[in-house]
Design an enzyme around this catalytic site. Structure first.
Site, short mmCIF file in Angstrom:
data_model
loop_
_atom_site.label_atom_id
_atom_site.label_comp_id
_atom_site.label_asym_id
_atom_site.label_seq_id
_atom_site.Cartn_x
_atom_site.Cartn_y
_atom_site.Cartn_z
N GLY A 47 0.69 -1.01 0.46
CA GLY A 47 0.30 0.03 -0.02
C GLY A 47 0.81 1.35 -0.03
O GLY A 47 1.62 1.66 -1.30
N GLY A 170 -1.17 -10.50 -6.04
CA GLY A 170 -0.24 -10.38 -5.60
C GLY A 170 0.70 -11.05 -4.18
O GLY A 170 2.20 -10.96 -4.51
N MET A 171 0.04 -11.53 -3.33
CA MET A 171 0.82 -12.16 -1.74
C MET A 171 -0.04 -13.89 -2.85
O MET A 171 1.10 -14.53 -2.89
CB MET A 171 -0.42 -11.65 -0.94
CG MET A 171 0.12 -10.93 -0.70
SD MET A 171 1.84 -11.50 0.76
CE MET A 171 1.43 -8.61 0.45
N ARG A 195 -4.22 -12.78 -14.19
CA ARG A 195 -3.05 -13.24 -13.05
C ARG A 195 -2.59 -14.57 -13.27
O ARG A 195 -1.42 -14.51 -12.82
CB ARG A 195 -4.26 -13.15 -11.61
CG ARG A 195 -5.45 -11.66 -11.74
CD ARG A 195 -3.76 -10.85 -11.11
NE ARG A 195 -4.56 -9.25 -10.97
CZ ARG A 195 -4.88 -8.87 -9.50
NH1 ARG A 195 -3.52 -9.39 -8.77
NH2 ARG A 195 -5.52 -7.56 -9.01
N ALA A 237 -14.33 -18.54 -7.32
CA ALA A 237 -14.22 -19.38 -6.14
C ALA A 237 -15.21 -19.49 -5.26
O ALA A 237 -15.66 -21.10 -5.07
CB ALA A 237 -12.84 -19.55 -5.00
N ALA A 260 -10.75 -10.80 0.14
CA ALA A 260 -11.95 -11.08 0.92
C ALA A 260 -11.45 -9.46 1.89
O ALA A 260 -12.49 -9.30 1.99
CB ALA A 260 -11.47 -12.42 1.90
N HIS A 261 -10.66 -9.40 2.13
CA HIS A 261 -10.41 -8.68 3.16
C HIS A 261 -11.04 -7.20 3.22
O HIS A 261 -11.82 -6.34 3.75
CB HIS A 261 -8.90 -8.27 3.94
CG HIS A 261 -8.08 -7.12 2.91
ND1 HIS A 261 -7.95 -7.71 1.26
CD2 HIS A 261 -7.76 -5.84 2.47
CE1 HIS A 261 -6.62 -6.84 0.37
NE2 HIS A 261 -7.20 -5.83 1.38
N TYR A 308 -5.89 -17.72 5.56
CA TYR A 308 -4.89 -17.22 5.19
C TYR A 308 -4.49 -15.81 5.15
O TYR A 308 -4.22 -15.38 4.52
CB TYR A 308 -3.71 -17.76 3.74
CG TYR A 308 -2.72 -18.08 3.44
CD1 TYR A 308 -2.06 -17.90 4.84
CD2 TYR A 308 -2.44 -19.13 2.05
CE1 TYR A 308 -0.67 -18.11 4.58
CE2 TYR A 308 -1.09 -19.09 2.82
CZ TYR A 308 -0.51 -18.78 3.48
OH TYR A 308 0.99 -19.03 3.95
N CYS A 396 14.93 -17.42 5.00
CA CYS A 396 14.19 -18.95 5.53
C CYS A 396 14.64 -19.01 6.82
O CYS A 396 14.34 -17.97 7.84
CB CYS A 396 15.65 -19.88 5.12
SG CYS A 396 17.20 -19.21 6.95
N1 LIG Z 1 -1.23 -14.41 5.38
C1 LIG Z 1 -0.99 -13.33 5.39
O1 LIG Z 1 0.02 -12.65 5.95
C2 LIG Z 1 -1.44 -12.47 4.15
C3 LIG Z 1 -0.58 -11.48 3.93
C4 LIG Z 1 -0.83 -10.43 3.14
C5 LIG Z 1 -2.14 -10.58 2.43
N2 LIG Z 1 -3.06 -11.75 2.57
C6 LIG Z 1 -4.08 -11.12 2.13
O2 LIG Z 1 -4.33 -12.29 0.57
C7 LIG Z 1 -5.71 -11.81 0.14
C8 LIG Z 1 -4.98 -11.81 -0.98
O3 LIG Z 1 -3.82 -10.78 -1.23
P1 LIG Z 1 -3.03 -11.02 -2.79
O4 LIG Z 1 -1.98 -8.88 -2.43
O5 LIG Z 1 -2.42 -11.65 -2.87
O6 LIG Z 1 -4.37 -9.41 -3.77
P2 LIG Z 1 -4.88 -9.12 -5.03
O7 LIG Z 1 -6.07 -7.69 -4.92
O8 LIG Z 1 -3.28 -8.76 -5.33
O9 LIG Z 1 -5.63 -10.64 -5.58
C9 LIG Z 1 -6.38 -10.96 -4.62
C10 LIG Z 1 -6.98 -11.55 -6.53
O10 LIG Z 1 -8.25 -12.97 -6.22
C11 LIG Z 1 -9.60 -12.91 -6.92
N3 LIG Z 1 -10.35 -12.71 -7.40
C12 LIG Z 1 -11.10 -12.25 -5.91
N4 LIG Z 1 -12.36 -12.38 -6.63
C13 LIG Z 1 -12.02 -13.49 -6.57
C14 LIG Z 1 -13.18 -14.65 -6.49
N5 LIG Z 1 -14.10 -14.91 -6.06
N6 LIG Z 1 -12.92 -16.01 -7.44
C15 LIG Z 1 -12.05 -15.95 -7.59
N7 LIG Z 1 -11.16 -15.31 -7.32
C16 LIG Z 1 -11.03 -13.98 -6.77
C17 LIG Z 1 -8.37 -12.11 -7.89
O11 LIG Z 1 -9.01 -12.04 -9.72
C18 LIG Z 1 -6.66 -11.63 -7.31
O12 LIG Z 1 -6.20 -12.16 -8.39
C19 LIG Z 1 -5.54 -9.86 0.85
O13 LIG Z 1 -7.06 -10.52 2.16
C20 LIG Z 1 -4.69 -10.24 1.69
O14 LIG Z 1 -4.94 -9.35 2.82
C21 LIG Z 1 -2.92 -12.45 3.80
#
Ligand SMILES: NC(=O)c1ccc[n+]([C@@H]2O[C@H](COP(=O)([O-])OP(=O)(O)OC[C@H]3O[C@@H](n4cnc5c(N)ncnc54)[C@H](O)[C@@H]3O)[C@@H](O)[C@H]2O)c1
Ligand SMILES: NC(=O)c1ccc[n+]([C@@H]2O[C@H](COP(=O)([O-])OP(=O)(O)OC[C@H]3O[C@@H](n4cnc5c(N)ncnc54)[C@H](O)[C@@H]3O)[C@@H](O)[C@H]2O)c1
Lengths: 542, 542
Positions: A47, A170-171, A195, A237, A260-261, A308, A396
């Protein structure tokens, strides 16, 4: 920004000591266009995570680091250099506090108001603390999570298992590679074909199937043959997960990293265009309810299911699905046992700029911990698959009793000339004893101490008292203003005996905080680690 | 508690070094019945400000301090000892973090829930950081404040003025003496007769009137005759203040030090027994609204009115009184100009237990700063009027360039035998560069940076990096949960050359934080001090 920033390389320094030089280079490296998301705005990642408050602050930091003596300490307040004081040679050369607000004022609107006034900046975790090293960090964390799933349920490997997930952004885009690095099969769903294609190009995803039928056929065949393969499929999904459940596809592990956040980023079922934000939110939550209901269906059928870190359980519950919290978050499920051992995201970067230095440290790590198979697999695969961004670096997860051994070895390698220049050794703020974050790292602590924030503060003080080269204390990070406090440290291995002594203490005490934090919260695994390693626990002796 | 606690005295120590011995003695001294408000509950002052979480924690801290080596550091998490780590001889021997919570959880109900679970304690400012020295600490600050009021409004003396206040507890009990030391008449209200009687015994309060009528008659007579007299009266301030306003009593100065920061400690109107915490809070806030409404009434009538750092304005506003912030806090009104010079509540205690050691340091201070008349006046009056509580101690406000001189001199006096044992040198958390507290120390900062909390964190990190003997980081303090973050440090002058080096750095850098914090906020007075003393301000050079 006048021209792109790139850290100096090599064994010749312009600063008065290597700790100062290292801080200078890592600040610059955080803003290298190969590393930072928006270097022109000083934004590194996450961000608005910044490395300095503004350009005048950046230039003043660079100037001060260039002049700083070996017994002086520079103070940085939310990315702005505010003072230089005489300390001593065991003291950190830089102390940083970023984004911190008094509790009642710890809200996004107040933060943004103060940011607009030029009084603060968002430091994220490793942006404002000058130890971000690019996307390798995400890949390694995801790898480690799936390794922990393997250890918990599947005998240490995902070979012969099928993981279902969604969200290849991205993640989330790190998931397919993290699963295959653990030997498993991954089926990943994303509504956006672009993506998936992008991840095929970067070799994070093996292929995209042309239909759900083809995807399932390929996945089940690979699972049967114990081949590590990742397969993408285009779909929503909220439709695909229930369909796979209905078909009774034998899926072993289920998770999700759709965005989803933020309900406005999640694509709802049906036609999502032309909706008002309120309509979109309502439809997205209803879709997430169906999505999570299927995840609970897989749970009931015996699969390993986890959230996750994207808050999908909370959104699904808002969407009307009452069993959403039947499966756990990933930290309590898999990461906390590692935290109990003082394990966390250890990382280092070669100030030489020479990939050969990282290759040499990779070999050293393999030699130091020959019994750790998942570590060995990661190091080998990372060497093959990870493209460096900026200064060559490696990450690591190492635990209490391991980090100091690695750090001291790296320092010896600098002294002996096995490495061509000093190395910086740091970590993410997401670590075992460095963060208070009730929605993530400290969710559902055994004793209910999720919100107790003394620990990251003690962690920063202890690292300052142990000889770290720079120490940082941040607020907000990955979960936002009001939701976390976290600390970081970086040590510089310049090959000197003093550096060796400092590294030994910092890399013992820092993960030691993770051990004692979890002992104090009542985790028997942590108590075992403490007694096996002789970590002093005053109240245990009472 | 088995038997009353009293710190050992004299020049023989049982701990391995003087810093450890000093921490041990100061912890014990905080709980000395002559010092602490409720030692049996480990409560030192300020509502529930504790020195240790519980008795097992207390005993474990005592044991660990007794065994701690000169290169080890004990960690204390909200009054509970949680770890011992190997550091180095320049590092603090103890690091403490008390009462800290993540922002969104930083509320009284959540704090109390966690406290009940045994997971935290309230550390106040100097209770949990082991440098409370009884009411002298606040007496000096209160004396300075009323002197500033006198200078601002009454020609330099309070003779012929009447001050109305309430709250004669651990802190508030200093008010009557501070007013009479400035030549004025003080009328002080407290619901608890025992609190008033206690202050009469210690000569802080001249007498207790048997009724409000008698109190008013005595006060007005003294005011007329310009006699310095203090009079206590039993009553609830929320009733007495409005009553005095209604009667039109000629009051010149109005303030308050009831324990308003914690609504459960403030006694509401009516019968306060048998209330749930929620009911008590609601009733207390309604009473505070009436209390503060009367204060604003006096303001409208022309009196000098100020909030004395207990958050009563914030609570009164929560209680429904919208004009609560019509009068200022005492810091912007009187203290900030001192903070710009790095001035703050410097204090020290004689580990010998011998009042002669304090007399010797008093003489030394008078010799070191012969040109400072108000300091000389305070030192002389304190010598006459202040009864020591626990270990003999002294406090006076010193600024940047003064504290280090005094500290180094004390260390020389220990070395030369002019003092019979080592001395501890510390300060309140209420200081120029150690606190973020938008309702008190950082209220109405020139640049709007009231809520920026990076500064106390940097202060704690810098003191840790400069050689302090123990360092503390607290949340809440005098203004309550969610409202402040603040840091403390204590140095030990044991006469060694190393102690001298540490003292020189800490007592330069610690007030130096006050100077740079106020330079950064745009105070020209601070910028003048910085340039006069050569304090490095990186952004000034940009
Ligand atoms: N586990 C962790 O420690 C951690 C770390 C950072 C982020 N996150 C969370 O993980 C999530 C993903 O982060 P990101 O940076 O990859 O986000 P992002 O916005 O880059 O990617 C989200 C993806 O979800 C897809 N998507 C959206 N709705 C969908 C649906 N209904 N069905 C299928 N695909 C769908 C989008 O097309 C996109 O490719 C965020 O909610 C973020 O907050 C978790
Ligand atoms: N100005 C400062 O620098 C500073 C420093 C420390 C503390 N404080 C604040 O000052 C306040 C007092 O601190 P303390 O240590 O004296 O607290 P304390 O608990 O020792 O004393 C509070 C006193 O208020 C009395 N009281 C409570 N409700 C009352 C009512 N309705 N009417 C009349 N009397 C009432 C109690 O009987 C008690 O004697 C606290 O809120 C504290 O946080 C200010």
């Amino acid at each position: 920004m006048p021209e792109p920033i790139r850290a100096p390389r090599g064994a010749t320094r312009t600063a008065k000591g290597w700790p100062q030089e290292a801080a200078l280079r890592m600040l610059m490296n955080n803003l290298d266009p190969d590393v930072a998301e928006r270097p022109e705005d000083l934004v590194v990642y996450g961000g608005t995570g910044r490395a300095a408050r503004d350009w005048p602050s950046y230039h003043a930091i660079v100037r001060e680091l260039g002049e700083l003596a070996d017994d002086e300490t520079l103070l940085v307040q939310s990315g702005r250099p505010v003072g230089v004081f005489r300390t001593h040679e065991w003291a950190p050369r830089v102390l940083l506090a970023n984004s911190n607000l008094v509790g009642d004022w710890a809200t996004w609107p107040e933060f943004r108001r103060l940011e607009k006034l030029g009084l603060t900046m968002y430091g994220q975790m490793t942006a404002g603390s000058w130890i971000y090293i690019g996307t390798q960090g995400i890949l390694q964390g995801t790898y480690e999570t799936f390794a922990a799933v393997a250890a918990k349920r599947f005998g240490g490997s995902l070979a012969g298992t099928l993981t279902l997930t969604a969200g290849c952004g991205g993640m989330g885009g790190a998931q397919p590679l993290a699963v295959t690095m653990n030997g498993g099969v991954c089926l990943i769903v994303d509504v956006d074909p672009a993506r998936l294609e992008r991840r095929v190009r970067t070799r994070y995803l093996d292929r995209v199937a042309s239909s759900l039928e083809e995807a399932v056929t390929l996945a089940l065949a690979a699972k049967r043959e114990r081949r590590a393969v990742s397969i993408g499929v285009v779909g929503n999904a909220a439709a695909v997960f229930p369909e796979l459940l209905r078909r009774g596809v034998e899926i072993d592990i289920v998770t999700d990293q759709t965005s989803a956040h933020d309900p406005l980023s999640y694509v709802p079922l049906g036609s999502p265009t032309g909706l008002s934000p309120e309509e979109h939110t309502e439809r997205a939550r209803a879709s997430m309810a169906a999505h999570v209901e299927a995840m609970v269906g897989f749970l009931d059928a015996g699969a390993e299911v986890f959230d996750y870190g994207n808050s999908i359980r909370g959104e699904a519950r808002l969407g009307g699905f009452t069993r959403a919290f039947d499966f756990p978050g990933f930290v309590p499920a898999y990461i906390r046992p590692l935290f109990c051992e003082g394990k966390g995201p250890f990382r280092w970067a070669a100030l030489s700029g020479d990939p050969a230095d990282i290759a040499a440290t990779d070999r050293a790590v393999l030699e130091l911990f020959p019994e750790n198979e998942s570590l060995a697999r990661w190091i080998r695969l990372a060497g093959e698959r990870v493209a460096f961004q900026g200064l060559p670096a490696r990450i690591c997860w190492l635990g209490y009793g391991e980090r100091d051994v690695a750090g001291v070895r790296f320092n010896e390698m600098v002294a002996s000339g096995e490495l061509s220049a000093p190395v910086v050794i740091g970590r993410d703020h997401l670590d075992c004893g460095s963060v208070a974050s009730p929605y993530r790292e400290t969710e559902a602590m055994r004793d209910g101490s999720d919100a107790i924030a003394d620990w990251p503060l003690l962690n920063a003080l202890l690292n300052t008292a142990s000889g770290a080269s720079w120490v940082s204390l941040h607020h907000g990070g990955g979960v936002g203003i009001g939701r976390s406090l976290h600390a970081g440290q970086v040590c510089v291995a310049d090959g000197s005996a003093l550096a060796g002594e400092k590294i030994r203490r910092v890399l013992t005490n820092d993960p030691g905080m993770g051990v004692i934090r979890h002992v104090d919260a009542g985790y028997p695994e942590a108590a075992e680690v403490a007694s096996a390693h002789g970590v002093t626990i005053p109240m245990a002796a009472s």
